[in-house]
Design a protein around this motif. Structure first.
Motif, PDB file in Angstrom:
ATOM      1  N   ALA A 383       0.812  -1.225   0.000  1.00  0.00           N
ATOM      2  CA  ALA A 383       0.000   0.000   0.000  1.00  0.00           C
ATOM      3  C   ALA A 383       0.842   1.270   0.000  1.00  0.00           C
ATOM      4  CB  ALA A 383      -0.922   0.005   1.221  1.00  0.00           C
ATOM      5  N   ASP A 384       2.158   1.129   0.100  1.00  0.00           N
ATOM      6  CA  ASP A 384       3.059   2.281   0.076  1.00  0.00           C
ATOM      7  C   ASP A 384       3.535   2.477  -1.362  1.00  0.00           C
ATOM      8  OD1 ASP A 384       5.209   4.049   0.233  1.00  0.00           O
ATOM      9  OD2 ASP A 384       5.825   3.333   2.202  1.00  0.00           O
ATOM     10  N   PHE A 385       2.941   3.443  -2.072  1.00  0.00           N
ATOM     11  CA  PHE A 385       3.193   3.579  -3.507  1.00  0.00           C
ATOM     12  C   PHE A 385       4.678   3.714  -3.847  1.00  0.00           C
ATOM     13  CE2 PHE A 385       3.641   5.629  -7.560  1.00  0.00           C
ATOM     14  CZ  PHE A 385       2.637   5.080  -8.352  1.00  0.00           C
ATOM     15  N   PRO A 386       5.425   4.643  -3.237  1.00  0.00           N
ATOM     16  CA  PRO A 386       6.847   4.767  -3.607  1.00  0.00           C
ATOM     17  C   PRO A 386       7.634   3.490  -3.363  1.00  0.00           C
ATOM     18  CG  PRO A 386       6.121   6.685  -2.367  1.00  0.00           C
ATOM     19  CD  PRO A 386       5.033   5.678  -2.257  1.00  0.00           C
ATOM     20  N   LEU A 387       7.402   2.864  -2.199  1.00  0.00           N
ATOM     21  CA  LEU A 387       8.131   1.630  -1.884  1.00  0.00           C
ATOM     22  C   LEU A 387       7.698   0.493  -2.803  1.00  0.00           C
ATOM     23  CD1 LEU A 387      10.146   0.249  -0.041  1.00  0.00           C
ATOM     24  CD2 LEU A 387       8.269  -0.237   1.553  1.00  0.00           C
ATOM     25  N   SER A 390       9.179   0.987  -6.234  1.00  0.00           N
ATOM     26  CA  SER A 390      10.627   0.752  -6.220  1.00  0.00           C
ATOM     27  C   SER A 390      10.956  -0.738  -6.168  1.00  0.00           C
ATOM     28  CB  SER A 390      11.258   1.464  -5.014  1.00  0.00           C
ATOM     29  OG  SER A 390      11.044   2.853  -5.076  1.00  0.00           O
ATOM     30  N   ILE A 391      10.245  -1.470  -5.331  1.00  0.00           N
ATOM     31  CA  ILE A 391      10.516  -2.906  -5.187  1.00  0.00           C
ATOM     32  C   ILE A 391      10.242  -3.651  -6.494  1.00  0.00           C
ATOM     33  CG2 ILE A 391       9.690  -5.025  -4.075  1.00  0.00           C
ATOM     34  CD1 ILE A 391       9.385  -3.416  -1.502  1.00  0.00           C
ATOM     35  N   ILE A 392       9.082  -3.401  -7.098  1.00  0.00           N
ATOM     36  CA  ILE A 392       8.741  -4.094  -8.343  1.00  0.00           C
ATOM     37  C   ILE A 392       9.695  -3.684  -9.464  1.00  0.00           C
ATOM     38  CG2 ILE A 392       6.929  -4.539 -10.034  1.00  0.00           C
ATOM     39  CD1 ILE A 392       6.437  -5.730  -7.271  1.00  0.00           C
ATOM     40  N   SER A 393      10.090  -2.422  -9.479  1.00  0.00           N
ATOM     41  CA  SER A 393      11.029  -1.965 -10.502  1.00  0.00           C
ATOM     42  C   SER A 393      12.369  -2.667 -10.377  1.00  0.00           C
ATOM     43  CB  SER A 393      11.226  -0.445 -10.394  1.00  0.00           C
ATOM     44  OG  SER A 393      10.024   0.244 -10.649  1.00  0.00           O
ATOM     45  N   LEU A 394      12.864  -2.838  -9.163  1.00  0.00           N
ATOM     46  CA  LEU A 394      14.144  -3.516  -8.961  1.00  0.00           C
ATOM     47  C   LEU A 394      14.063  -4.995  -9.311  1.00  0.00           C
ATOM     48  CD1 LEU A 394      15.327  -1.840  -5.627  1.00  0.00           C
ATOM     49  CD2 LEU A 394      16.225  -1.466  -7.941  1.00  0.00           C
ATOM     50  N   ILE A 395      12.928  -5.621  -8.993  1.00  0.00           N
ATOM     51  CA  ILE A 395      12.739  -7.023  -9.388  1.00  0.00           C
ATOM     52  C   ILE A 395      12.750  -7.145 -10.909  1.00  0.00           C
ATOM     53  CG2 ILE A 395      11.128  -8.969  -9.376  1.00  0.00           C
ATOM     54  CD1 ILE A 395      10.206  -8.056  -6.623  1.00  0.00           C
ATOM     55  N   THR A 396      12.054  -6.224 -11.570  1.00  0.00           N
ATOM     56  CA  THR A 396      12.016  -6.213 -13.029  1.00  0.00           C
ATOM     57  C   THR A 396      13.409  -6.034 -13.611  1.00  0.00           C
ATOM     58  OG1 THR A 396       9.774  -5.281 -12.996  1.00  0.00           O
ATOM     59  CG2 THR A 396      11.010  -5.066 -15.049  1.00  0.00           C
ATOM     60  N   LEU A 397      14.177  -5.100 -13.045  1.00  0.00           N
ATOM     61  CA  LEU A 397      15.544  -4.872 -13.520  1.00  0.00           C
ATOM     62  C   LEU A 397      16.402  -6.117 -13.358  1.00  0.00           C
ATOM     63  CD1 LEU A 397      17.824  -3.046 -14.514  1.00  0.00           C
ATOM     64  CD2 LEU A 397      18.160  -2.308 -12.142  1.00  0.00           C
ATOM     65  N   ALA A 398      16.301  -6.770 -12.211  1.00  0.00           N
ATOM     66  CA  ALA A 398      17.103  -7.967 -11.966  1.00  0.00           C
ATOM     67  C   ALA A 398      16.777  -9.070 -12.977  1.00  0.00           C
ATOM     68  CB  ALA A 398      16.862  -8.471 -10.543  1.00  0.00           C
ATOM     69  N   MET A 399      15.501  -9.256 -13.257  1.00  0.00           N
ATOM     70  CA  MET A 399      15.098 -10.290 -14.216  1.00  0.00           C
ATOM     71  C   MET A 399      15.603  -9.956 -15.616  1.00  0.00           C
ATOM     72  SD  MET A 399      11.217 -10.930 -12.823  1.00  0.00           S
ATOM     73  CE  MET A 399      10.845 -12.172 -14.004  1.00  0.00           C
ATOM     74  N   MET A 400      15.477  -8.708 -16.011  1.00  0.00           N
ATOM     75  CA  MET A 400      15.941  -8.319 -17.345  1.00  0.00           C
ATOM     76  C   MET A 400      17.452  -8.472 -17.473  1.00  0.00           C
ATOM     77  SD  MET A 400      13.593  -4.952 -18.098  1.00  0.00           S
ATOM     78  CE  MET A 400      14.430  -4.600 -19.644  1.00  0.00           C
ATOM     79  N   CYS A 401      18.178  -8.090 -16.436  1.00  0.00           N
ATOM     80  CA  CYS A 401      19.641  -8.191 -16.488  1.00  0.00           C
ATOM     81  C   CYS A 401      20.092  -9.648 -16.593  1.00  0.00           C
ATOM     82  CB  CYS A 401      20.258  -7.539 -15.249  1.00  0.00           C
ATOM     83  SG  CYS A 401      20.226  -5.732 -15.285  1.00  0.00           S
ATOM     84  N   VAL A 402      19.435 -10.526 -15.863  1.00  0.00           N
ATOM     85  CA  VAL A 402      19.800 -11.956 -15.920  1.00  0.00           C
ATOM     86  C   VAL A 402      19.566 -12.504 -17.324  1.00  0.00           C
ATOM     87  CG1 VAL A 402      19.148 -14.257 -15.118  1.00  0.00           C
ATOM     88  CG2 VAL A 402      19.439 -12.395 -13.474  1.00  0.00           C
ATOM     89  N   ILE A 403      18.419 -12.167 -17.914  1.00  0.00           N
ATOM     90  CA  ILE A 403      18.088 -12.674 -19.248  1.00  0.00           C
ATOM     91  C   ILE A 403      19.049 -12.123 -20.298  1.00  0.00           C
ATOM     92  CG2 ILE A 403      16.337 -12.620 -21.056  1.00  0.00           C
ATOM     93  CD1 ILE A 403      14.229 -12.672 -18.813  1.00  0.00           C
TER      94      ILE A 403
END
Length: 427
Positions: A383-387, A390-403
Motif C-alpha cells: 500500500a506504500d506507492f513509492p516503496l 521501487s521494489i517491483i522496478s528492482l525485481i524487473t531490472l534484476a530479471m531483465m539483467c539476468v536474461i
C-alpha cells in the motif's frame, strides 16, 4: 572501459535503437506481470495467525422430523438442540487424538464465506473494514485456534472465558498498536460507526489473525456471542501426535452412527485446509493466483528466448570488430567485459525509460493491491506507492539483467576464443 562502452553503443546506434525499443517494451510488460505475482506471493507469506495445520472443522445437523432416523421420543426445543450440539462437542474434545474443541455459533470466523466488518475510530485515527469475529464464552476459542497471547495482556486462556458484552471487545495486536502506539490498549475506547456510533471498550488484546488467505488484513475485533441453534459448528484442534487428515479419515466411516445426541448428528467433518480450499473467496483467489503465475512463467520463457536470441545475433555480428580489438592487444576478459557492459547498460536504459512510462499509467490507474483486498487496512509495502513501485522496478531490472546477460555471455565467450585470423577470414 565505460568510456569505450559508451562510444561503442553510440557507434552502433542504428542497431541499438531497435534493441532499446524492445527493452523498453519488455520492461513495461514485465513490470505489470511481476507486480501481480509479487503481491500475491507476498500476501501468501503473511502468517495466518492461527494453527491451520492442526485444525479440523465440524458441523452438526438436526435430523428432519420426516426421516426414519428421527427419534420421536426426544422432546425437541431450541434448548435441547443446543444441549445436544454442546454434548457432541464435548465428546469430540474427549477423543484421545484431540487437544481441544470449541463450539461456534457465529457466522463469521477465519476462512468462512461470510464477512462482517466494523469501523474503529478514535480522536486521532480511524481504521476501516476491521474484521469482526464472534466467539462463545467458555469454549476455548482462542486456544483451539492457536491464537497467540500478547505479553502485557491477559492470556488467551482467560479471554476465552471472558464475557465481553455488547460494548466490550477483544482486538488484535496490530489494531492496538495502530490506534494507541506505545500505550496499553486496555480500557481504551473507540466508536464503531459513523452514522450511529457506539462506544466500545477494549478488554483484551491477542495476536494478529487474517480473515483468510485471500486477505492480508490483520485488524480484528472479537465480541462474545450468545449460543444459538442457527449455526452449529465446532473447531477441533488435534494433538501433535496425529494430523488433521488422519483424524478425519479415522472418523469419517462412522460419522453419523457414532456421533449422535438426541436428533442432532455430526454431519460434516473435514480438515481446516479443506474448508479453506472450498470457500468461495479462496477458490477465486487460488484461480487468480494460478493464472497469474502461469502467465508470468509463460511470458518469461518466451521473453528469455526472444531477448537471448536477439542479443546472441547482435553479438555474433560483431565478430570482425572483436577480431580487430584482439589484434591490437585486447584479451578475452576485456572482450567479454566490454560486450557484457554494453548489453547491461542498454538494459538499464531501457528499463529506466520503461519504468518512467509505466509510472505515468500507475499514477492514474494505480498499482496492484489485489481486487480481493482492495480498500482494506494494509500497512505493508503493497500500500506504500513509492516503496511498492521501487521494489517491483528492482525485481524487473534484476530479471531483465539476468536474461540479457545470458544472451550476451554465451556468444561473447565463443567470440573471445576465436583467433583474429579465423574471425577476419569471412569479413
Amino acid at each position: 572501459m565505460f568510456k569505450t562502452v559508451l562510444k561503442n553503443i553510440w557507434r552502433n546506434r542504428r542497431n541499438n535503437v531497435w534493441l532499446f525499443a524492445e527493452l523498453v517494451l519488455v520492461a513495461i510488460v514485465t513490470w505489470s506481470m511481476v507486480d501481480q505475482v509479487a503481491v500475491i506471493v507476498y500476501n501468501d507469506s503473511i502468517p495466518l495467525g492461527y494453527d491451520i495445520d492442526r485444525l479440523c472443522y465440524a458441523e452438526f445437523t438436526v435430523i428432519n422430523s420426516g426421516s426414519r432416523k428421527y427419534d420421536q421420543s426426544v422432546e425437541m426445543s431450541n434448548e435441547r438442540v443446543l444441549e445436544d450440539a454442546l454434548n457432541l462437542t464435548s465428546r469430540l474434545e474427549n477423543l484421545p487424538e484431540v487437544e481441544s474443541a470449541s463450539f461456534l455459533s457465529f457466522f463469521n470466523f477465519p476462512e468462512s464465506n461470510a464477512y462482517s466488518s466494523r469501523l474503529m475510530g478514535t480522536e486521532t485515527d480511524t481504521l476501516n473494514n476491521v474484521c469482526y469475529f464472534g466467539y462463545n464464552v467458555g469454549q476455548k476459542y482462542f486456544e483451539t485456534y492457536g491464537i497467540k497471547s500478547i505479553e502485557g495482556y491477559k492470556p488467551v486462556e482467560e479471554l476465552s472465558k471472558l464475557t465481553t458484552g455488547r460494548h466490550n471487545v477483544i482486538i488484535s495486536q496490530s489494531a492496538a498498536e495502530f490506534l494507541w502506539p506505545g500505550e496499553s490498549a486496555i480500557g481504551k475506547t473507540f466508536v464503531d460507526d459513523v452514522d450511529d456510533p457506539d462506544t466500545m471498550t477494549v478488554v483484551g488484546v491477542v495476536g494478529d489473525v487474517r480473515k483468510g488467505r485471500n486477505s492480508p488484513n490483520r485488524y480484528c475485533i472479537w465480541e462474545s456471542q450468545e449460543k444459538n441453534i442457527y449455526m452449529l459448528k465446532t473447531i477441533i484442534r488435534v494433538k501433535n501426535t496425529t494430523t488433521p487428515d488422519d483424524f478425519v479419515d479415522q472418523l469419517l466411516p462412522e460419522l453419523n452412527s457414532r456421533f449422535r445426541s438426541g436428533n442432532v448428528v455430526l454431519s460434516r467433518l473435514e480438515t481446516y485446509e479443506e474448508l479453506c480450499d472450498s470457500s468461495y473467496g479462496n477458490r477465486n483467489y487460488a484461480t487468480k493466483k494460478r493464472m497469474q503465475i502461469t502467465l508470468l512463467v509463460f511470458f518469461l520463457v518466451n521473453l528469455a528466448l526472444g531477448v537471448i536470441g536477439t542479443f546472441m545475433l547482435q553479438t555474433r555480428r560483431r565478430v570482425g570488430e572483436i577480431a580487430v580489438l584482439k589484434v591490437f592487444g585486447a584479451n578475452r576478459r576485456h572482450v567479454v567485459s566490454m560486450l557484457m557492459w554494453e548489453s547491461l547498460m542498454l538494459t538499464v536504459a531501457g528499463w529506466a525509460v520503461g519504468c518512467v512510462i509505466y509510472l505515468q499509467y500507475a499514477l492514474k490507474k494505480g498499482i496492484c493491491e489485489q481486487d480481493l483486498t482492495a480498500n482494506l487496512n494494509i500497512d505493508n509495502w503493497v500500500a506504500d506507492f513509492p516503496l511498492h513501485f521501487s521494489i517491483i522496478s528492482l525485481i524487473t531490472l534484476a530479471m531483465m539483467c539476468v536474461i540479457v546477460a545470458a544472451g550476451t555471455l554465451l556468444p561473447a565467450l565463443k567470440i573471445s576464443r576465436t583467433a583474429p585470423v579465423d574471425a577476419l577470414r569471412d569479413e
